[in-house]
Motif scaffolding. Structure first.
Motif, short mmCIF file in Angstrom:
data_model
loop_
_atom_site.label_atom_id
_atom_site.label_comp_id
_atom_site.label_asym_id
_atom_site.label_seq_id
_atom_site.Cartn_x
_atom_site.Cartn_y
_atom_site.Cartn_z
N ALA A 2 12.34 13.72 -0.88
CA ALA A 2 12.93 13.08 0.31
C ALA A 2 11.90 12.21 1.02
O ALA A 2 12.22 11.11 1.49
CB ALA A 2 13.49 14.14 1.26
N SER A 3 10.66 12.69 1.09
CA SER A 3 9.60 11.88 1.71
C SER A 3 9.33 10.63 0.91
O SER A 3 9.11 9.55 1.48
CB SER A 3 8.32 12.72 1.83
OG SER A 3 8.54 13.87 2.65
N LEU A 4 9.37 10.73 -0.41
CA LEU A 4 9.15 9.56 -1.26
C LEU A 4 10.27 8.54 -1.07
O LEU A 4 10.01 7.33 -0.99
CB LEU A 4 9.06 10.00 -2.71
CG LEU A 4 8.80 8.91 -3.76
CD1 LEU A 4 7.50 8.18 -3.47
CD2 LEU A 4 8.78 9.50 -5.16
N GLU A 46 0.82 -1.20 0.00
CA GLU A 46 0.00 0.00 0.00
C GLU A 46 0.86 1.26 0.00
O GLU A 46 0.53 2.26 -0.65
CB GLU A 46 -0.93 -0.01 1.21
CG GLU A 46 -2.03 -1.05 1.12
CD GLU A 46 -3.04 -0.93 2.25
OE1 GLU A 46 -2.85 -0.03 3.11
OE2 GLU A 46 -3.99 -1.72 2.28
N LEU A 47 1.98 1.23 0.75
CA LEU A 47 2.88 2.38 0.73
C LEU A 47 3.42 2.62 -0.68
O LEU A 47 3.51 3.76 -1.14
CB LEU A 47 4.04 2.15 1.70
CG LEU A 47 3.74 2.30 3.19
CD1 LEU A 47 4.96 1.90 4.01
CD2 LEU A 47 3.32 3.72 3.53
N HIS A 48 3.77 1.52 -1.34
CA HIS A 48 4.34 1.65 -2.68
C HIS A 48 3.28 2.06 -3.71
O HIS A 48 3.51 2.95 -4.54
CB HIS A 48 4.98 0.33 -3.10
CG HIS A 48 5.62 0.37 -4.45
ND1 HIS A 48 4.91 0.08 -5.62
CD2 HIS A 48 6.89 0.67 -4.85
CE1 HIS A 48 5.72 0.21 -6.66
NE2 HIS A 48 6.92 0.56 -6.22
N ASP A 49 2.11 1.43 -3.65
CA ASP A 49 1.10 1.65 -4.69
C ASP A 49 0.30 2.93 -4.46
O ASP A 49 0.01 3.65 -5.42
CB ASP A 49 0.15 0.46 -4.76
CG ASP A 49 0.85 -0.80 -5.24
OD1 ASP A 49 1.96 -0.68 -5.79
OD2 ASP A 49 0.31 -1.90 -5.03
N GLU A 50 -0.06 3.20 -3.20
CA GLU A 50 -0.93 4.34 -2.93
C GLU A 50 -0.13 5.61 -2.65
O GLU A 50 -0.16 6.56 -3.43
CB GLU A 50 -1.85 4.01 -1.75
CG GLU A 50 -2.73 2.78 -1.96
CD GLU A 50 -3.73 2.98 -3.08
OE1 GLU A 50 -4.09 4.15 -3.34
OE2 GLU A 50 -4.13 1.98 -3.70
#
Length: 311
Positions: free
Chosen positions: A168-170, A128-132
């Motif tokens: 940076a957040s990404l 979910e972190l990666h996709d959303e």
């Protein structure tokens, strides 16, 4: 002979000796003379001492079993109390050993289910972190770039700063997702995963090196995941709590067969600090695959049977 009859016969023997003395040449006057009182008190003292010694000898197996019960730890499987003789004490020892076996098996089963559910939840959150969130932040970066290209100079600098903060957040979200779900472990195997893990924890203040001996025995995915998680937890503890400047991760064959993982740093160690949840979690993971966990100022896990790995 049962414990009941042993204690009964010991006390009966002491009382029989006392009665034999009274029926023998020992006499008591009225009033009791000083010499007679000394004889009676001396005889009483001797009988009490003999009774105490005999009871201590008779109850010694119970004392040994009590010490074994007090030191039993399901996360540290040790040698079971020796079953000796017969009667209630030996039967109690056998029951206690059977209870420990059952509790360890039940704990391993429940821990396996919990850790399996935990890994599944880690995988879901990472996905979910990666996709959303990852895709959302990527879209924000593109919008910021589009706006910065068309904005006047004073606003453009602020938009560029917002771009860098978003980027940076990404990167941080991607790093968290990689730790939650070790994709490199699934795709490239344990060797590459440990080297990647060492690179992630390397900072200007902490140097992490991975030493992997070639030609190691094949491990199944469950065992590789346990070794990876133990290494990850060991590196996390070293980075947060040890004050170390150098950490070494060794994956090497054992002299008696199998594979050993060692995480060692030059920090101050645990000292008198109590064992935390992280170390207990490493022990539980190690026990699930029949490995031997070792604690102290270094973390070591030995898998002597590379064919056994259950979760």
């Amino acid at each position: 002979m049962s414990l009941y009859w042993r204690i009964f016969l010991l006390n009966a023997g002491v009382l029989a000796v006392a009665v034999a003395l009274l029926l023998g040449p020992v006499t008591v006057s009225t009033p009791v003379l000083f010499g007679e009182a000394l004889v009676l008190l001396g005889g009483l003292a001797v009988m009490l001492v003999v009774n105490a010694v005999l009871l201590k000898v008779g109850l010694a197996p119970l004392a040994r079993l009590n010490r074994a019960m007090a030191t039993a730890d399901l996360l540290r499987p040790a040698t079971r109390p020796t079953v000796g003789g017969d009667g209630e004490v030996s039967e109690l020892t056998r029951t206690f050993n059977a209870m420990l076996d059952r509790l360890e098996a039940e704990r391993a089963t429940s821990s396996g289910r919990v850790l399996t559910a935990l890994e599944a939840e880690r995988k879901r959150i990472a996905q979910e972190l990666h996709d959303e969130i990852g895709q959302t932040l990527t879209a924000v970066l593109l919008q910021l770039k589009h706006a910065a290209d068309r904005a006047p100079e004073p606003v453009r600098s602020d938009l560029h700063q917002a771009q860098e903060t978003t980027r940076a957040s990404l990167d941080e979200i991607r790093r968290i997702a990689r730790r939650l779900r070790p994709g490199v472990l699934e795709e490239l195997g344990l060797h590459s995963a440990l080297r990647s893990l060492a690179g992630e924890f390397t900072t200007p203040r902490l140097g992490v090196t991975a030493h992997i001996t070639p030609g190691l025995p094949h491990l199944d995915p469950a065992a590789e995941l346990v070794l990876y998680r133990v290494a990850q937890e060991g590196l996390t503890n070293a980075a947060r709590h040890s004050g170390a400047t150098r950490v070494e991760v060794h994956l090497r064959p054992l002299s008696r067969g199998g594979v050993g993982l060692l995480v060692r740093d030059n920090g101050h160690g645990l000292g008198e600090a109590p064992e935390g949840a992280g170390i207990r979690g490493m022990r539980e993971r190690a026990l699930l695959i029949g490995a031997g966990p070792h604690g102290g100022t270094q973390v070591r896990i030995d898998i002597t049977d590379t064919t056994r790995a259950t979760r």
